[in-house]
Design an enzyme around this catalytic site. Structure first.
Site, PDB file in Angstrom:
ATOM      1  CG  HIS A 140      -1.818   1.275   1.474  1.00 16.06           C
ATOM      2  ND1 HIS A 140      -3.282   1.293   1.216  1.00 16.06           N
ATOM      3  CD2 HIS A 140      -0.823   2.220   1.484  1.00 16.06           C
ATOM      4  CE1 HIS A 140      -3.717   2.063   1.748  1.00 16.06           C
ATOM      5  NE2 HIS A 140      -2.724   2.984   1.682  1.00 16.06           N
ATOM      6  CD  GLU A 141       1.896   3.496   3.492  1.00 14.55           C
ATOM      7  OE1 GLU A 141       2.063   4.673   3.146  1.00 14.55           O
ATOM      8  OE2 GLU A 141       1.312   2.788   4.555  1.00 14.55           O
TER       9      GLU A 141
ATOM     10  CG  HIS B 193       0.630   6.192  -0.665  1.00 14.02           C
ATOM     11  ND1 HIS B 193      -0.689   7.211  -1.684  1.00 14.02           N
ATOM     12  CD2 HIS B 193      -0.066   5.571   0.009  1.00 14.02           C
ATOM     13  CE1 HIS B 193      -1.730   6.639  -0.794  1.00 14.02           C
ATOM     14  NE2 HIS B 193      -0.840   5.836   0.269  1.00 14.02           N
TER      15      HIS B 193
HETATM   16 NI    NI Z   1      -2.653   4.859   2.180  1.00 12.30          NI
END
Ligand code: NI
Length: 172
Positions: free
Chosen positions: A142-143, A146
């Protein structure tokens, strides 16, 4: 240090690819990481990428401490990763509910690789390298997204599994 405003979904900055960091032992990077921790903790989050506070550098933090109130939540060591890399160890994908400080109040059901190896440099310049699975692997992916300008709603396959946390039944 300071709690910084978190950019929200729709802000075009979140869609840019973050740049490599040249050196971690600079005051700017130390201040950035300190602000990221202050911001993540104030928002009660489990992870944050620098771009979420408007800084397009390849820096991410994450971690979850053991919490007696949520014994089902697997703790993750508090981690700083600069210029992270990863590779997939098991290309089986597992679905799970995610949230994001840039998409406040919402949850979505997203598939992630079940087992990965990741590496990066911590705030002291040391190499961090781990093989992880489950929720830890999910949080890293998830990170990392980004840093590529990707947010979890992009990955939702079933629109019925996206909505406000207070409205959803998250047991499925
Ligand atoms: Ni996030």
């Amino acid at each position: 240090m300071a709690i910084r405003p978190i950019l929200r979904l729709g802000n075009p900055l979140l869609r840019q690819r973050s740049m490599e960091v040249d050196a971690v032992d600079t005051p700017d990077i130390r201040d950035l990481i300190a602000d990221m921790f202050d911001t993540m903790e104030a928002a009660d989050g489990a992870g944050l990428a620098a771009i979420q506070i408007g800084v397009p550098l390849r820096v991410m933090i994450f971690g979850i401490e053991a919490n007696a109130r949520y014994p089902e939540v697997e703790p993750i060591p508090i981690t700083v990763l600069v210029n992270p890399k990863s590779n997939v160890l098991d290309d089986t994908k597992i679905g799970g509910w995610e949230g994001c400080l840039s998409v406040p109040g919402m949850r979505g059901y997203v598939e992630r690789f079940s087992r990965i190896r990741y590496s990066g440099i911590d705030q002291y310049g040391n190499l961090v390298e781990r093989e992880v699975d489950g929720f830890h692997a999910r949080v890293f992916q998830h990170e990392f997204d980004h840093l590529e300008g990707v947010l979890y709603p992009d990955l939702i396959k079933d629109p019925l599994k996206f909505g406000f946390e207070e409205e959803l039944s998250l047991n499925s």
